[in-house]
Design a protein around this motif. Sequence first.
Motif, PDB file in Angstrom:
ATOM      1  N   SER A 114      29.954 -24.235   3.543  1.00  0.00           N
ATOM      2  CA  SER A 114      29.222 -24.990   2.545  1.00  0.00           C
ATOM      3  C   SER A 114      28.378 -23.735   2.026  1.00  0.00           C
ATOM      4  O   SER A 114      28.543 -22.705   2.721  1.00  0.00           O
ATOM      5  N   TYR A 115      27.844 -23.914   0.860  1.00  0.00           N
ATOM      6  CA  TYR A 115      26.950 -22.651   0.196  1.00  0.00           C
ATOM      7  C   TYR A 115      25.906 -22.420   1.136  1.00  0.00           C
ATOM      8  O   TYR A 115      25.593 -21.079   1.383  1.00  0.00           O
ATOM      9  N   ALA A 116      25.276 -23.460   1.805  1.00  0.00           N
ATOM     10  CA  ALA A 116      24.176 -22.955   2.788  1.00  0.00           C
ATOM     11  C   ALA A 116      24.839 -22.202   4.006  1.00  0.00           C
ATOM     12  O   ALA A 116      23.959 -21.367   4.310  1.00  0.00           O
ATOM     13  N   GLN A 117      25.678 -22.647   4.494  1.00  0.00           N
ATOM     14  CA  GLN A 117      26.349 -21.780   5.523  1.00  0.00           C
ATOM     15  C   GLN A 117      26.597 -20.243   5.389  1.00  0.00           C
ATOM     16  O   GLN A 117      26.241 -19.306   6.102  1.00  0.00           O
ATOM     17  N   VAL A 118      27.275 -20.040   3.871  1.00  0.00           N
ATOM     18  CA  VAL A 118      27.406 -18.806   3.520  1.00  0.00           C
ATOM     19  C   VAL A 118      25.967 -17.902   3.566  1.00  0.00           C
ATOM     20  O   VAL A 118      25.879 -16.806   3.919  1.00  0.00           O
ATOM     21  N   VAL A 119      24.942 -18.546   2.896  1.00  0.00           N
ATOM     22  CA  VAL A 119      23.712 -17.860   2.892  1.00  0.00           C
ATOM     23  C   VAL A 119      23.011 -17.636   4.131  1.00  0.00           C
ATOM     24  O   VAL A 119      22.701 -16.484   4.446  1.00  0.00           O
ATOM     25  N   SER A 120      23.428 -18.346   5.000  1.00  0.00           N
ATOM     26  CA  SER A 120      22.685 -18.177   6.534  1.00  0.00           C
ATOM     27  C   SER A 120      23.381 -17.062   7.210  1.00  0.00           C
ATOM     28  O   SER A 120      22.735 -16.606   7.997  1.00  0.00           O
ATOM     29  N   LEU A 121      24.546 -16.740   6.939  1.00  0.00           N
ATOM     30  CA  LEU A 121      25.371 -15.676   7.327  1.00  0.00           C
ATOM     31  C   LEU A 121      24.467 -14.410   7.055  1.00  0.00           C
ATOM     32  O   LEU A 121      24.971 -13.409   8.049  1.00  0.00           O
ATOM     33  N   PHE A 122      23.791 -14.545   6.235  1.00  0.00           N
ATOM     34  CA  PHE A 122      23.229 -13.037   5.568  1.00  0.00           C
ATOM     35  C   PHE A 122      21.771 -13.306   5.396  1.00  0.00           C
ATOM     36  O   PHE A 122      21.108 -13.075   4.276  1.00  0.00           O
ATOM     37  N   PRO A 123      20.842 -13.513   6.504  1.00  0.00           N
ATOM     38  CA  PRO A 123      19.532 -13.652   6.450  1.00  0.00           C
ATOM     39  C   PRO A 123      18.525 -12.667   5.786  1.00  0.00           C
ATOM     40  O   PRO A 123      17.464 -12.653   5.436  1.00  0.00           O
ATOM     41  N   GLU A 124      19.065 -11.369   5.949  1.00  0.00           N
ATOM     42  CA  GLU A 124      18.547 -10.414   5.405  1.00  0.00           C
ATOM     43  C   GLU A 124      18.727  -9.822   3.624  1.00  0.00           C
ATOM     44  O   GLU A 124      18.290  -9.026   3.181  1.00  0.00           O
ATOM     45  N   LEU A 125      19.736 -10.808   3.396  1.00  0.00           N
ATOM     46  CA  LEU A 125      20.304 -10.387   2.109  1.00  0.00           C
ATOM     47  C   LEU A 125      19.639 -11.640   1.220  1.00  0.00           C
ATOM     48  O   LEU A 125      19.475 -13.032   1.418  1.00  0.00           O
ATOM     49  N   ASN A 126      19.818 -11.522  -0.180  1.00  0.00           N
ATOM     50  CA  ASN A 126      19.249 -12.241  -1.223  1.00  0.00           C
ATOM     51  C   ASN A 126      20.493 -12.644  -2.057  1.00  0.00           C
ATOM     52  O   ASN A 126      21.176 -11.646  -2.552  1.00  0.00           O
ATOM     53  N   VAL A 127      20.770 -13.665  -2.547  1.00  0.00           N
ATOM     54  CA  VAL A 127      21.920 -14.106  -3.315  1.00  0.00           C
ATOM     55  C   VAL A 127      21.271 -13.786  -4.708  1.00  0.00           C
ATOM     56  O   VAL A 127      20.353 -14.391  -5.101  1.00  0.00           O
ATOM     57  N   ILE A 128      22.039 -13.004  -5.512  1.00  0.00           N
ATOM     58  CA  ILE A 128      21.668 -12.748  -6.948  1.00  0.00           C
ATOM     59  C   ILE A 128      22.473 -13.194  -7.949  1.00  0.00           C
ATOM     60  O   ILE A 128      22.053 -13.261  -9.063  1.00  0.00           O
ATOM     61  N   GLU A 129      23.615 -13.857  -7.525  1.00  0.00           N
ATOM     62  CA  GLU A 129      24.468 -14.401  -8.416  1.00  0.00           C
ATOM     63  C   GLU A 129      25.489 -15.267  -7.580  1.00  0.00           C
ATOM     64  O   GLU A 129      25.861 -14.803  -6.534  1.00  0.00           O
ATOM     65  N   PHE A 130      25.848 -16.373  -7.955  1.00  0.00           N
ATOM     66  CA  PHE A 130      27.020 -17.134  -7.256  1.00  0.00           C
ATOM     67  C   PHE A 130      27.577 -17.821  -8.301  1.00  0.00           C
ATOM     68  O   PHE A 130      27.271 -18.421  -9.239  1.00  0.00           O
ATOM     69  N   TYR A 153      38.429 -26.695  -1.071  1.00  0.00           N
ATOM     70  CA  TYR A 153      38.730 -25.269  -0.926  1.00  0.00           C
ATOM     71  C   TYR A 153      38.722 -24.658  -2.332  1.00  0.00           C
ATOM     72  O   TYR A 153      39.442 -24.016  -2.883  1.00  0.00           O
ATOM     73  N   GLY A 154      37.478 -24.712  -2.545  1.00  0.00           N
ATOM     74  CA  GLY A 154      36.830 -23.894  -3.794  1.00  0.00           C
ATOM     75  C   GLY A 154      36.836 -22.420  -3.515  1.00  0.00           C
ATOM     76  O   GLY A 154      36.909 -22.026  -2.251  1.00  0.00           O
ATOM     77  N   CYS A 155      36.550 -21.732  -4.300  1.00  0.00           N
ATOM     78  CA  CYS A 155      36.313 -20.080  -4.198  1.00  0.00           C
ATOM     79  C   CYS A 155      34.755 -19.890  -4.703  1.00  0.00           C
ATOM     80  O   CYS A 155      34.568 -19.896  -5.537  1.00  0.00           O
ATOM     81  N   GLY A 156      34.050 -19.522  -3.708  1.00  0.00           N
ATOM     82  CA  GLY A 156      32.818 -19.024  -3.771  1.00  0.00           C
ATOM     83  C   GLY A 156      32.535 -17.592  -4.132  1.00  0.00           C
ATOM     84  O   GLY A 156      33.003 -16.968  -2.999  1.00  0.00           O
ATOM     85  N   CYS A 157      32.121 -17.116  -5.055  1.00  0.00           N
ATOM     86  CA  CYS A 157      31.869 -15.714  -5.316  1.00  0.00           C
ATOM     87  C   CYS A 157      30.373 -15.441  -5.208  1.00  0.00           C
ATOM     88  O   CYS A 157      29.701 -15.833  -6.076  1.00  0.00           O
ATOM     89  N   PHE A 158      30.157 -14.673  -4.403  1.00  0.00           N
ATOM     90  CA  PHE A 158      28.713 -14.342  -4.085  1.00  0.00           C
ATOM     91  C   PHE A 158      28.369 -13.005  -4.534  1.00  0.00           C
ATOM     92  O   PHE A 158      29.222 -12.177  -4.036  1.00  0.00           O
ATOM     93  N   VAL A 159      27.215 -12.741  -5.002  1.00  0.00           N
ATOM     94  CA  VAL A 159      26.664 -11.405  -5.100  1.00  0.00           C
ATOM     95  C   VAL A 159      25.343 -11.298  -4.425  1.00  0.00           C
ATOM     96  O   VAL A 159      24.314 -11.923  -4.794  1.00  0.00           O
ATOM     97  N   PHE A 160      25.346 -10.288  -3.173  1.00  0.00           N
ATOM     98  CA  PHE A 160      24.082 -10.206  -2.317  1.00  0.00           C
ATOM     99  C   PHE A 160      23.274  -9.061  -2.660  1.00  0.00           C
ATOM    100  O   PHE A 160      24.188  -8.151  -3.107  1.00  0.00           O
ATOM    101  N   ASN A 161      22.185  -8.769  -2.528  1.00  0.00           N
ATOM    102  CA  ASN A 161      21.544  -7.428  -2.520  1.00  0.00           C
ATOM    103  C   ASN A 161      20.737  -7.539  -1.349  1.00  0.00           C
ATOM    104  O   ASN A 161      20.145  -8.346  -0.575  1.00  0.00           O
ATOM    105  N   LYS A 162      20.254  -6.169  -0.932  1.00  0.00           N
ATOM    106  CA  LYS A 162      19.459  -6.012   0.165  1.00  0.00           C
ATOM    107  C   LYS A 162      18.062  -5.317  -0.388  1.00  0.00           C
ATOM    108  O   LYS A 162      18.205  -4.078  -0.739  1.00  0.00           O
ATOM    109  N   GLN A 163      16.993  -6.030  -0.106  1.00  0.00           N
ATOM    110  CA  GLN A 163      15.850  -5.494  -0.599  1.00  0.00           C
ATOM    111  C   GLN A 163      15.097  -4.583   0.409  1.00  0.00           C
ATOM    112  O   GLN A 163      15.290  -4.558   1.490  1.00  0.00           O
ATOM    113  N   GLN A 164      14.449  -3.402  -0.360  1.00  0.00           N
ATOM    114  CA  GLN A 164      13.541  -2.747   0.733  1.00  0.00           C
ATOM    115  C   GLN A 164      12.700  -3.254   1.671  1.00  0.00           C
ATOM    116  O   GLN A 164      12.178  -4.467   1.100  1.00  0.00           O
ATOM    117  N   ARG A 165      12.465  -3.075   2.863  1.00  0.00           N
ATOM    118  CA  ARG A 165      11.698  -3.626   3.714  1.00  0.00           C
ATOM    119  C   ARG A 165      10.120  -3.447   3.334  1.00  0.00           C
ATOM    120  O   ARG A 165       9.861  -2.317   2.826  1.00  0.00           O
TER     121      ARG A 165
END
Length: 165
Positions: A114-130, A153-165
């Motif tokens: 699910s979309y939420a599962q993918v986002v939860s795999l990367f707790p330190e990253l932000n989705v900037i595009e989906f 079986y859709g294809c989810g294309c995510f772009v994440f970034n990692k913000q400075q702490r």
Amino acid sequence: MDISSCLRFVTIASAFVPIEFYDYRPADIKLDSLMLGKANLTNLPFEDASILSLSCMHVVEHVGLGRYGDPLDPKGDCLAASELQRVLAYEGRLIFVVPVGAPSLMYNAHRVYSYAQVVSLFPELNVIEFSLITDDGVFIPNADLRIVEEQRYGCGCFVFNKQQR
């Protein structure tokens, strides 16, 4: 840098931009702008926060299922995602592609998230595009998340970034 995406993609893309490509089973290909290496996605040989541009497309859904000679590990996908997050540099970007829709596991083949599962795999990253490619092959940039839930079986294309702490 790319981790284990489609070899056809990285060989073509290397004609436009130099690429470092790492895979569990490295190919024997010689191209001027393509550097090949061996890496295990659950234990990447790179320093923390060291990679500014990273892609991993249609790979993580297979990790831990034994399909490609990797050991069986029900949390293999979580370990792989954790490693991608670990090595991504601050202000870096991760292009991440996996099957999305109703969550499922097709043993020895792949997982669907699910979309939420993918986002939860990367707790330190932000989705900037989906973006989504639907079961019917329709490309939807900035897709409504309700449409994701309707896919098998859709294809989810995510772009994440990692913000400075």
